[in-house]
Motif scaffolding. Structure first.
Motif, PDB file in Angstrom:
ATOM      1  N   ALA A 187      -2.637 -16.140 -14.213  1.00 36.26           N
ATOM      2  CA  ALA A 187      -3.744 -15.221 -13.943  1.00 36.26           C
ATOM      3  C   ALA A 187      -3.782 -14.755 -12.500  1.00 36.26           C
ATOM      4  O   ALA A 187      -4.150 -13.612 -12.219  1.00 36.26           O
ATOM      5  CB  ALA A 187      -5.071 -15.900 -14.302  1.00 36.26           C
ATOM      6  N   ALA A 188      -3.405 -15.617 -11.544  1.00 30.72           N
ATOM      7  CA  ALA A 188      -3.584 -15.304 -10.122  1.00 30.72           C
ATOM      8  C   ALA A 188      -2.373 -14.658  -9.486  1.00 30.72           C
ATOM      9  O   ALA A 188      -2.525 -13.876  -8.537  1.00 30.72           O
ATOM     10  CB  ALA A 188      -3.944 -16.581  -9.351  1.00 30.72           C
ATOM     11  N   VAL A 189      -1.181 -14.932  -9.955  1.00 30.38           N
ATOM     12  CA  VAL A 189       0.008 -14.439  -9.241  1.00 30.38           C
ATOM     13  C   VAL A 189       0.128 -12.918  -9.262  1.00 30.38           C
ATOM     14  O   VAL A 189       0.574 -12.332  -8.266  1.00 30.38           O
ATOM     15  CB  VAL A 189       1.282 -15.123  -9.794  1.00 30.38           C
ATOM     16  CG1 VAL A 189       1.658 -14.592 -11.182  1.00 30.38           C
ATOM     17  CG2 VAL A 189       2.438 -14.963  -8.829  1.00 30.38           C
ATOM     18  N   PRO A 190      -0.269 -12.205 -10.320  1.00 30.49           N
ATOM     19  CA  PRO A 190      -0.195 -10.734 -10.222  1.00 30.49           C
ATOM     20  C   PRO A 190      -1.101 -10.170  -9.134  1.00 30.49           C
ATOM     21  O   PRO A 190      -0.730  -9.215  -8.437  1.00 30.49           O
ATOM     22  CB  PRO A 190      -0.632 -10.266 -11.619  1.00 30.49           C
ATOM     23  CG  PRO A 190      -0.375 -11.418 -12.517  1.00 30.49           C
ATOM     24  CD  PRO A 190      -0.659 -12.620 -11.699  1.00 30.49           C
ATOM     25  N   LEU A 191      -2.297 -10.757  -8.951  1.00 27.26           N
ATOM     26  CA  LEU A 191      -3.209 -10.280  -7.911  1.00 27.26           C
ATOM     27  C   LEU A 191      -2.764 -10.726  -6.525  1.00 27.26           C
ATOM     28  O   LEU A 191      -3.054 -10.055  -5.532  1.00 27.26           O
ATOM     29  CB  LEU A 191      -4.624 -10.783  -8.185  1.00 27.26           C
ATOM     30  CG  LEU A 191      -5.272 -10.266  -9.479  1.00 27.26           C
ATOM     31  CD1 LEU A 191      -6.636 -10.899  -9.693  1.00 27.26           C
ATOM     32  CD2 LEU A 191      -5.397  -8.757  -9.441  1.00 27.26           C
ATOM     33  N   LEU A 192      -2.067 -11.850  -6.452  1.00 29.46           N
ATOM     34  CA  LEU A 192      -1.574 -12.329  -5.168  1.00 29.46           C
ATOM     35  C   LEU A 192      -0.531 -11.382  -4.588  1.00 29.46           C
ATOM     36  O   LEU A 192      -0.530 -11.108  -3.380  1.00 29.46           O
ATOM     37  CB  LEU A 192      -0.996 -13.730  -5.326  1.00 29.46           C
ATOM     38  CG  LEU A 192      -0.346 -14.344  -4.076  1.00 29.46           C
ATOM     39  CD1 LEU A 192      -1.372 -14.531  -2.969  1.00 29.46           C
ATOM     40  CD2 LEU A 192       0.319 -15.672  -4.423  1.00 29.46           C
ATOM     41  N   TYR A 193       0.337 -10.862  -5.443  1.00 32.71           N
ATOM     42  CA  TYR A 193       1.421  -9.992  -4.980  1.00 32.71           C
ATOM     43  C   TYR A 193       1.104  -8.510  -5.130  1.00 32.71           C
ATOM     44  O   TYR A 193       1.902  -7.674  -4.710  1.00 32.71           O
ATOM     45  CB  TYR A 193       2.715 -10.307  -5.746  1.00 32.71           C
ATOM     46  CG  TYR A 193       3.362 -11.593  -5.309  1.00 32.71           C
ATOM     47  CD1 TYR A 193       4.191 -11.628  -4.192  1.00 32.71           C
ATOM     48  CD2 TYR A 193       3.134 -12.778  -5.994  1.00 32.71           C
ATOM     49  CE1 TYR A 193       4.780 -12.804  -3.773  1.00 32.71           C
ATOM     50  CE2 TYR A 193       3.723 -13.964  -5.586  1.00 32.71           C
ATOM     51  CZ  TYR A 193       4.539 -13.974  -4.477  1.00 32.71           C
ATOM     52  OH  TYR A 193       5.114 -15.141  -4.052  1.00 32.71           O
ATOM     53  N   GLU A 194      -0.048  -8.167  -5.718  1.00 31.65           N
ATOM     54  CA  GLU A 194      -0.360  -6.753  -5.932  1.00 31.65           C
ATOM     55  C   GLU A 194      -0.526  -6.023  -4.605  1.00 31.65           C
ATOM     56  O   GLU A 194       0.022  -4.938  -4.416  1.00 31.65           O
ATOM     57  CB  GLU A 194      -1.642  -6.633  -6.758  1.00 31.65           C
ATOM     58  CG  GLU A 194      -2.031  -5.197  -7.041  1.00 31.65           C
ATOM     59  CD  GLU A 194      -3.297  -5.112  -7.870  1.00 31.65           C
ATOM     60  OE1 GLU A 194      -3.672  -3.989  -8.273  1.00 31.65           O
ATOM     61  OE2 GLU A 194      -3.921  -6.166  -8.120  1.00 31.65           O
ATOM     62  N   ARG A 195      -1.283  -6.613  -3.679  1.00 33.58           N
ATOM     63  CA  ARG A 195      -1.517  -6.001  -2.360  1.00 33.58           C
ATOM     64  C   ARG A 195      -1.377  -7.064  -1.285  1.00 33.58           C
ATOM     65  O   ARG A 195      -2.378  -7.527  -0.714  1.00 33.58           O
ATOM     66  CB  ARG A 195      -2.909  -5.353  -2.299  1.00 33.58           C
ATOM     67  CG  ARG A 195      -3.082  -4.206  -3.271  1.00 33.58           C
ATOM     68  CD  ARG A 195      -4.467  -3.588  -3.183  1.00 33.58           C
ATOM     69  NE  ARG A 195      -4.598  -2.463  -4.087  1.00 33.58           N
ATOM     70  CZ  ARG A 195      -4.233  -1.225  -3.820  1.00 33.58           C
ATOM     71  NH1 ARG A 195      -3.729  -0.944  -2.626  1.00 33.58           N
ATOM     72  NH2 ARG A 195      -4.365  -0.256  -4.699  1.00 33.58           N
ATOM     73  N   PRO A 196      -0.169  -7.495  -0.997  1.00 39.70           N
ATOM     74  CA  PRO A 196       0.018  -8.572  -0.018  1.00 39.70           C
ATOM     75  C   PRO A 196      -0.389  -8.127   1.383  1.00 39.70           C
ATOM     76  O   PRO A 196      -0.140  -6.990   1.786  1.00 39.70           O
ATOM     77  CB  PRO A 196       1.511  -8.868  -0.105  1.00 39.70           C
ATOM     78  CG  PRO A 196       2.122  -7.596  -0.599  1.00 39.70           C
ATOM     79  CD  PRO A 196       1.111  -6.995  -1.532  1.00 39.70           C
ATOM     80  N   VAL A 197      -1.021  -9.042   2.114  1.00 35.88           N
ATOM     81  CA  VAL A 197      -1.396  -8.801   3.507  1.00 35.88           C
ATOM     82  C   VAL A 197      -0.283  -9.393   4.371  1.00 35.88           C
ATOM     83  O   VAL A 197      -0.149 -10.604   4.490  1.00 35.88           O
ATOM     84  CB  VAL A 197      -2.750  -9.447   3.834  1.00 35.88           C
ATOM     85  CG1 VAL A 197      -3.132  -9.170   5.296  1.00 35.88           C
ATOM     86  CG2 VAL A 197      -3.829  -8.925   2.888  1.00 35.88           C
ATOM     87  N   LEU A 198       0.510  -8.523   4.981  1.00 36.84           N
ATOM     88  CA  LEU A 198       1.695  -8.955   5.720  1.00 36.84           C
ATOM     89  C   LEU A 198       1.433  -8.949   7.213  1.00 36.84           C
ATOM     90  O   LEU A 198       0.827  -8.026   7.755  1.00 36.84           O
ATOM     91  CB  LEU A 198       2.880  -8.035   5.401  1.00 36.84           C
ATOM     92  CG  LEU A 198       3.289  -7.939   3.926  1.00 36.84           C
ATOM     93  CD1 LEU A 198       4.443  -6.959   3.756  1.00 36.84           C
ATOM     94  CD2 LEU A 198       3.673  -9.304   3.380  1.00 36.84           C
ATOM     95  N   TYR A 199       1.897  -9.996   7.876  1.00 35.81           N
ATOM     96  CA  TYR A 199       1.839 -10.096   9.333  1.00 35.81           C
ATOM     97  C   TYR A 199       3.037 -10.926   9.776  1.00 35.81           C
ATOM     98  O   TYR A 199       3.909 -11.281   8.954  1.00 35.81           O
ATOM     99  CB  TYR A 199       0.507 -10.711   9.797  1.00 35.81           C
ATOM    100  CG  TYR A 199       0.105 -11.968   9.077  1.00 35.81           C
ATOM    101  CD1 TYR A 199       0.469 -13.217   9.552  1.00 35.81           C
ATOM    102  CD2 TYR A 199      -0.657 -11.908   7.908  1.00 35.81           C
ATOM    103  CE1 TYR A 199       0.107 -14.373   8.894  1.00 35.81           C
ATOM    104  CE2 TYR A 199      -1.026 -13.063   7.242  1.00 35.81           C
ATOM    105  CZ  TYR A 199      -0.647 -14.290   7.743  1.00 35.81           C
ATOM    106  OH  TYR A 199      -1.003 -15.425   7.075  1.00 35.81           O
ATOM    107  N   GLY A 200       3.094 -11.235  11.054  1.00 38.17           N
ATOM    108  CA  GLY A 200       4.290 -11.845  11.603  1.00 38.17           C
ATOM    109  C   GLY A 200       4.697 -13.150  10.963  1.00 38.17           C
ATOM    110  O   GLY A 200       5.872 -13.369  10.644  1.00 38.17           O
ATOM    111  N   ASN A 201       3.740 -14.058  10.710  1.00 41.30           N
ATOM    112  CA  ASN A 201       4.085 -15.401  10.252  1.00 41.30           C
ATOM    113  C   ASN A 201       4.476 -15.464   8.785  1.00 41.30           C
ATOM    114  O   ASN A 201       5.256 -16.336   8.391  1.00 41.30           O
ATOM    115  CB  ASN A 201       2.911 -16.355  10.509  1.00 41.30           C
ATOM    116  CG  ASN A 201       2.657 -16.559  11.989  1.00 41.30           C
ATOM    117  OD1 ASN A 201       3.563 -16.413  12.810  1.00 41.30           O
ATOM    118  ND2 ASN A 201       1.424 -16.890  12.341  1.00 41.30           N
ATOM    119  N   ASN A 202       3.920 -14.588   7.963  1.00 46.34           N
ATOM    120  CA  ASN A 202       4.200 -14.699   6.529  1.00 46.34           C
ATOM    121  C   ASN A 202       5.208 -13.678   6.034  1.00 46.34           C
ATOM    122  O   ASN A 202       5.477 -13.607   4.835  1.00 46.34           O
ATOM    123  CB  ASN A 202       2.902 -14.569   5.729  1.00 46.34           C
ATOM    124  CG  ASN A 202       2.364 -13.144   5.710  1.00 46.34           C
ATOM    125  OD1 ASN A 202       2.797 -12.290   6.478  1.00 46.34           O
ATOM    126  ND2 ASN A 202       1.405 -12.891   4.840  1.00 46.34           N
TER     127      ASN A 202
END
Length: 497
Positions: free
Chosen positions: A94-109
């Motif tokens: 249930a959660a993984v599609p929403l986790l990767y739908e709009r990822p918040v990207l920055y230096g560490n991740n």
């Protein structure tokens, strides 16, 4: 004898009391030690506790509502969604599609995200199923992370479901265009941060095949010049929102004579080479024929004069929303007599064979005619303005705070120049909220809400009751309601910016 017995009795009592006190101290010490040991034992058990019973089962519908509620609080929800994925297979699904739908990207991740999207350089060797879940790839916060090849690889892996892409500043180049052309579901393309723009003919050729593209922002580093065949630039077929920026000069403004008729919104900003006469010519020849155009925003144009856009409302009467910096307008922008005077003056359109040097000399700000090879036409009669939202911003130049005041807008409304105006948005840097103009701004808001109230009742075929009289149609209840519908969509708003 009696004294000896009494003395012995006292000694015995003292000894017994001493023993009892020693026993109490010993018991307290023992309890304290046992408490510490028990606490440590409980902590150790809590750390290694395992569930001995089956977890509580929740239907998929409830879990989906929970994770969707969490996802609404981005960017703070990303860590919580990642924790949900670790609970069970059901929560993971249930959660993984929403986790990767709009990822918040920055230096560490960024590096872990890159490994998840591209587990192998060769797509045929190892493919990531999570890459197809990405709908929005926003790389605006990445400056030194990644490279041009990695950006191209990410676009290639996420092309199946990607709908929005915001390019990074340093790692987007011409090698990303082949992968970008395969993002057939792309709806938003933002290249405004790109420091080194790819060649514009190749860029336009790439986006012209994206049938779903609705919003397109050109790079600020884009350079339009005489060496580009600007009249033949292919536009996306269903483009609705366009942002022009970068090195746009007179060659582009005079050469481009047709934008796609599908455009509803145009933004022109951060163009350091554009002069007032060239921009006015663009508004006349290329933007005025766009009948579906509803919104125009112009800001951060350092070479425009203080009254370069005073005729923007006359040139584009079809606008419903205008956002303009007060640096480039005066109260004459609302003056109906100013519009009438312009309507009587002819304006010049360069012929297709006119050289740029001739066109450059033929468009002074006062719209005068000359003897060059031009076609002379007259502006059509004045139309009723459709403007409903006026947004006043500032480009940061000093001394512009009092160029446009609430009184100027109120006079334009009362004189009928802007009969449909309902919203006025003003940046706080113009100081409309100060004590000197706060009352005028409130009066303007009252005028806008009163006009919107009349329109609201007329559209629904209702009659505004006089005073507090009951007319039997439920109008009085609406009038006395806490949330009056006409007040939510009309008034004066201040915003930061």
């Amino acid at each position: 004898m009696a004294l000896d017995q009494q003395r012995n009795w006292d000694i015995s009592m003292a000894q017994n009391l001493h023993k009892i006190m020693r026993l109490d101290d010993t018991a307290a010490t023992t309890q304290q030690k046992d408490g510490i040991l028990n606490s440590e034992k409980r902590n150790a058990e809590a750390g290694s506790r395992t569930w001995n019973t089956e977890p509580i089962y929740l239907p998929d519908e409830i879990i989906l509502q929970i994770v969707e509620y969490i996802a609404n609080f981005r960017p703070y929800s990303q860590r919580t969604l990642a924790s949900c994925c670790l609970l069970s297979h059901q929560w993971y699904s249930a959660a993984v599609p929403l986790l990767y739908e709009r990822p918040v990207l920055y230096g560490n991740n960024f590096e872990p995200f890159l490994r998840a999207m591209c587990p192998s350089i060769n797509l045929h060797i190892r493919k990531s199923v999570r890459a197809e879940l990405v709908k929005s790839l926003n790389m605006a916060n990445l400056v030194h992370q990644g490279s041009r090849s990695l950006t191209a690889r990410l676009l290639g892996r996420t092309k199946g479901g990607l709908e929005e892409f915001v390019a990074p500043q340093a790692s987007f180049a011409i090698n990303c265009l082949p992968a970008l052309s395969k993002c057939v579901r792309l709806r938003v393309l933002d290249l405004s941060l790109v420091s080194e723009s790819p060649p514009l003919p190749e860029l336009f050729k790439t986006v012209s095949h994206l049938n779903e593209l609705r919003s397109f922002r050109l790079p600020r580093s884009a350079g339009f010049g005489a060496h580009h065949a600007t009249t033949d630039l292919p536009w996306p077929p269903n483009l609705e929102d366009l942002t022009l920026s970068g090195g746009i000069d007179g060659h582009f403004l005079v050469g481009v004579v047709a934008f796609p008729q599908t455009l509803r919104s145009i933004t022109i900003e951060h163009c350091p080479q554009v002069k007032g006469f060239a921009l006015v010519h663009l508004l006349r020849t290329a933007i005025r024929p766009l009948r579906r155009l509803e919104s125009l925003k112009i800001r951060h144009m350092p070479r425009l004069s203080t009254r370069a856009l005073d005729n923007v409302l006359f040139l584009l009467p079809q606008l419903k929303k205008l956002s303009v910096s007060v640096d480039y307008i005066t109260p004459a922008v609302f003056d109906e007599d100013h519009f009438s005077m312009l309507a009587k003056e002819p304006y010049i359109v360069p012929s297709q064979t006119a050289h740029w040097s001739e066109a450059h000399q033929s468009f002074p700000l006062d719209l005068a005619t000359d003897d060059h090879d031009h076609e002379q036409t007259s502006l059509p009669p004045q139309q009723q303005h459709s403007l409903r939202t006026l947004e006043l911003t500032s480009s940061g130049n000093p001394g512009v705070e009092d160029k446009i005041t609430p009184i100027d807008v109120m006079i334009a409304i009362e004189e009928g120049t802007l009969p449909n105006l309902r919203q006025v948005r003003v940046t706080k840097s113009l100081h409309w909220h100060n004590s000197a103009t706060a009352q005028d701004a409130e009066a303007l808001a009252d005028v806008l809400q009163e006009r919107n109230k009349r329109e609201w009742f007329e559209v629904r075929g209702l009659t505004i009751p006089e005073g507090e009289s009951e007319d039997g149609s439920g109008v009085r209840a609406i009038m006395e309601g806490e949330e009056r519908p006409w007040e939510r969509s009309a008034g004066v708003w201040m915003f930061d910016g």
